[in-house]
Design an enzyme around this catalytic site. Structure first.
Site, PDB file in Angstrom:
ATOM      1  N   HIS A  88       0.826  -1.206   0.000  1.00  0.00           N
ATOM      2  CA  HIS A  88       0.000   0.000   0.000  1.00  0.00           C
ATOM      3  C   HIS A  88       0.861   1.257   0.000  1.00  0.00           C
ATOM      4  O   HIS A  88       1.910   1.297   0.646  1.00  0.00           O
ATOM      5  CB  HIS A  88      -1.011   0.009   1.151  1.00  0.00           C
ATOM      6  CG  HIS A  88      -0.443   0.014   2.544  1.00  0.00           C
ATOM      7  ND1 HIS A  88      -0.256   1.172   3.262  1.00  0.00           N
ATOM      8  CD2 HIS A  88      -0.039  -0.998   3.366  1.00  0.00           C
ATOM      9  CE1 HIS A  88       0.217   0.874   4.464  1.00  0.00           C
ATOM     10  NE2 HIS A  88       0.361  -0.437   4.556  1.00  0.00           N
ATOM     11  N   ASP A  90      -0.587   4.279   0.693  1.00  0.00           N
ATOM     12  CA  ASP A  90      -1.150   5.277   1.614  1.00  0.00           C
ATOM     13  C   ASP A  90      -0.465   5.169   2.969  1.00  0.00           C
ATOM     14  O   ASP A  90       0.137   4.137   3.303  1.00  0.00           O
ATOM     15  CB  ASP A  90      -2.672   5.111   1.767  1.00  0.00           C
ATOM     16  CG  ASP A  90      -3.080   3.795   2.426  1.00  0.00           C
ATOM     17  OD1 ASP A  90      -2.450   2.754   2.143  1.00  0.00           O
ATOM     18  OD2 ASP A  90      -4.042   3.802   3.226  1.00  0.00           O
ATOM     19  N   ASP A 121       6.083   1.544   6.640  1.00  0.00           N
ATOM     20  CA  ASP A 121       4.659   1.163   6.493  1.00  0.00           C
ATOM     21  C   ASP A 121       3.982   2.061   5.470  1.00  0.00           C
ATOM     22  O   ASP A 121       3.420   3.080   5.818  1.00  0.00           O
ATOM     23  CB  ASP A 121       3.988   1.275   7.872  1.00  0.00           C
ATOM     24  CG  ASP A 121       2.546   0.791   7.873  1.00  0.00           C
ATOM     25  OD1 ASP A 121       2.107   0.180   6.888  1.00  0.00           O
ATOM     26  OD2 ASP A 121       1.857   1.040   8.873  1.00  0.00           O
ATOM     27  N   GLU A 155      -5.257   0.993   2.443  1.00  0.00           N
ATOM     28  CA  GLU A 155      -5.035  -0.049   3.465  1.00  0.00           C
ATOM     29  C   GLU A 155      -5.252   0.517   4.855  1.00  0.00           C
ATOM     30  O   GLU A 155      -5.861  -0.122   5.707  1.00  0.00           O
ATOM     31  CB  GLU A 155      -3.617  -0.617   3.340  1.00  0.00           C
ATOM     32  CG  GLU A 155      -3.422  -1.935   4.092  1.00  0.00           C
ATOM     33  CD  GLU A 155      -3.120  -1.764   5.576  1.00  0.00           C
ATOM     34  OE1 GLU A 155      -3.273  -2.731   6.330  1.00  0.00           O
ATOM     35  OE2 GLU A 155      -2.723  -0.648   5.998  1.00  0.00           O
ATOM     36  N   GLU A 156      -4.764   1.724   5.069  1.00  0.00           N
ATOM     37  CA  GLU A 156      -4.831   2.298   6.423  1.00  0.00           C
ATOM     38  C   GLU A 156      -6.256   2.708   6.808  1.00  0.00           C
ATOM     39  O   GLU A 156      -6.492   3.141   7.929  1.00  0.00           O
ATOM     40  CB  GLU A 156      -3.873   3.502   6.546  1.00  0.00           C
ATOM     41  CG  GLU A 156      -2.400   3.174   6.330  1.00  0.00           C
ATOM     42  CD  GLU A 156      -1.773   2.321   7.431  1.00  0.00           C
ATOM     43  OE1 GLU A 156      -2.501   1.851   8.326  1.00  0.00           O
ATOM     44  OE2 GLU A 156      -0.552   2.130   7.381  1.00  0.00           O
ATOM     45  N   ASP A 182       4.743  -6.048   4.732  1.00  0.00           N
ATOM     46  CA  ASP A 182       4.082  -4.935   5.418  1.00  0.00           C
ATOM     47  C   ASP A 182       4.001  -5.277   6.911  1.00  0.00           C
ATOM     48  O   ASP A 182       3.015  -5.024   7.570  1.00  0.00           O
ATOM     49  CB  ASP A 182       2.676  -4.741   4.820  1.00  0.00           C
ATOM     50  CG  ASP A 182       2.006  -3.475   5.317  1.00  0.00           C
ATOM     51  OD1 ASP A 182       2.720  -2.576   5.800  1.00  0.00           O
ATOM     52  OD2 ASP A 182       0.763  -3.388   5.223  1.00  0.00           O
ATOM     53  N   HIS A 429       2.940   4.259  12.537  1.00  0.00           N
ATOM     54  CA  HIS A 429       1.769   5.024  13.009  1.00  0.00           C
ATOM     55  C   HIS A 429       2.150   6.041  14.079  1.00  0.00           C
ATOM     56  O   HIS A 429       1.266   6.618  14.704  1.00  0.00           O
ATOM     57  CB  HIS A 429       0.661   4.111  13.571  1.00  0.00           C
ATOM     58  CG  HIS A 429       0.084   3.177  12.558  1.00  0.00           C
ATOM     59  ND1 HIS A 429      -1.138   2.562  12.730  1.00  0.00           N
ATOM     60  CD2 HIS A 429       0.541   2.765  11.351  1.00  0.00           C
ATOM     61  CE1 HIS A 429      -1.394   1.793  11.676  1.00  0.00           C
ATOM     62  NE2 HIS A 429      -0.387   1.900  10.829  1.00  0.00           N
TER      63      HIS A 429
END
Ligand code: BES
Ligand code: MN
Ligand code: MN
Length: 459
Positions: A88, A90, A121, A155-156, A182, A429
């Site tokens: 991903h 994003d 990520d 994805e997020e 991931d 994150h």
């Protein structure tokens, strides 16, 4: 075909260039959850399409009602297996911004790491597979396998539009295995193959009381305070043994087998060191389980955001009209997010005092997954990782979620190789996200070797 020496040389010669290219992608603030960033999300998708085209792959940007999906395809290799690489582009929001040592969208090299939102990520990890394909193409003019890249921008936020896309394009995307990077290694110097991911059920609970904020002296004690109720409800979700109290929550939880418990216990892991690295003196969770079991193979509950009342400087005696919280459960096989939502709503409503109204919004739900550990492609992956990292991988589960994995399993009935190149301290994150440059380059090599190992294993 064995891995040619020229390929290893190509990776060495182009290491700096690969890093610079990754930095270009990391400069694009493709935050999927915030509509303000929609132009940057699109820009990242376009950057990828262009990048794939420069490598000679056939690439397309597919529109969805949300963010675009990028599909790219290598040259057809008759008789060879087809590998689908998922990733991903994003990223999560970068805040709190003031905590970043260097700005989140100005990638910076420091102590052998690359710091930026998305570094690990998943832009950096996903990019390893693109560079591996490039190395094959530039040194041999072809690829050992049929290669499809499927890179999404949601994805997020739960991969809502990818699932129907995969179903609709199942023929074009049909493959013999799926590869995803991931996730994390087990630790520095200890690569891993992941065989299980937890699922998730994410909610927002909004409680509304009086028609406007009130003086807490004039009204406190008589009017139900939504913030008081919110904390009572949230506190009622776990008991003193760390068990979730929603009725039937554990009904479908698959117990961890004794064999697996023994295997997890044999991993080189110190609970003390684990807590120490996080800056805490200890932790808590479901009683009767080890830290690794609680993180990987048991469900959990966490409040992710909490809002009510006065948040400014100083004190304000207010009885807030509204209180809300975001929270989520991590799920394990065979829990069903929808069944849990129904039970949760019932349970919360049953405890609601007069004077407040409750709204429970359900965001993403994803079931947990376990993937095949015995397939010959898993052995191929272990071989490739051992060659690239100098150490054979251990087999682990992880606590995070990648919602689309289950769809891949269901649609294609093929092994899904979960090959994380990240580290647990990569700050995903959170502020100062990083990716070790050594892991980046080892990941590229492992991916390059993997294509060869899979080709030799056959379809
Ligand atoms: N890459 C993570 C998932 C992950 C993290 C797997 C750590 C294994 C170890 C992914 O980008 C992610 O953050 N997923 C979300 C999914 C959710 C938003 C539906 C998650 O786990 O919170
Ligand atoms: Mn990710
Ligand atoms: Mn993530």
């Amino acid at each position: 075909m064995a891995v040619p020496d020229a390929l290893d040389q190509y990776l060495k010669d182009h290491a700096g260039e690969f890093e610079d290219q990754l930095c270009q992608l990391l400069r694009i603030a493709s935050v999927s959850t915030d509509p303000q960033y929609a132009p940057q999300v699109r820009q990242a998708a376009k950057w990828l399409v262009e990048h794939f085209e420069q490598l000679g792959l056939e690439a397309q940007l597919h529109e969805t009602p949300g963010h675009p999906i990028v599909v790219a395809r290598g040259p057809h290799v008759p008789g060879a297996p087809t590998v689908l690489v998922y990733g991903h582009y994003d990223v999560q929001p970068p805040d709190p911004l003031e905590e970043w040592i260097s700005p989140p969208f100005e990638p910076t090299r420091r102590n052998g790491n690359l710091y930026a939102r998305g570094a690990t990520d998943d832009k950096g990890q996903m990019f390893t597979h693109i560079k591996a394909a490039e190395a094959w193409l530039r040194t041999t003019g072809s690829l050992p396998v049929n290669l499809i890249f499927l890179i999404e921008g949601e994805e997020e936020v739960g991969s809502q539009h990818l699932e129907p896309f995969v179903q609709q394009h199942r023929r074009e995307l049909n493959c013999d295995c799926v590869v995803i990077s991931d996730m994390c290694q087990f630790g520095p110097g200890q690569p891993a193959i992941t065989y299980g991911l937890r699922g998730i059920a994410y909610y927002e609970l909004v409680l509304r009381g009086p028609k406007q904020d009130l003086h807490s002296g004039t009204f406190g004690g008589a009017v139900t305070n939504p913030a008081n109720v919110l904390v009572q409800l949230l506190a009622s979700l776990v008991d003193e043994h760390g068990k979730v109290r929603v009725p039937e929550f554990y009904k479908d939880v698959r117990p961890i087998s004794e064999k697996e418990r023994t295997r997890l216990a044999s991993l080189p892991f110190s609970e003390e060191e684990f807590y120490q690295q996080l800056g805490v003196t200890g932790g808590s969770g479901e009683q009767g389980f080890t830290v690794l079991e609680r993180r990987w193979a048991r469900p959990s509950f966490d409040i992710n955001g909490l809002t009510a009342g006065y948040q400014g400087q100083g004190a304000k005696t207010v009885l807030p009209a509204v209180a809300s919280a975001k929270f989520s459960f991590r799920l394990v096989p065979d829990q069903d997010p929808e069944a849990i939502t129904a039970k949760l709503e019932q349970y919360l409503r049953s405890q609601l005092p007069p004077g407040v109204q409750m709204e429970l919004k359900s965001y993403h739900g994803a079931r947990a997954v376990l993937v095949d550990e015995d397939h010959p492609y898993v052995k191929a992956a272990a071989e490739a990782i051992a060659r690239a990292f100098g150490t054979p991988p251990v087999f682990i589960r992880e606590g995070g979620s990648v919602p689309i994995v289950l769809t891949f399993q269901e649609q294609f009935q093929v092994p899904v190789l979960l090959l994380g190149w990240g580290q647990n301290d990569d700050n995903t994150h959170s502020p100062n996200e990083k990716f070790s440059l050594a892991d980046f380059h080892r990941g590229i090599r492992a991916s390059a070797y993997l294509l060869d190992e899979i080709a030799r294993t056959g379809g």
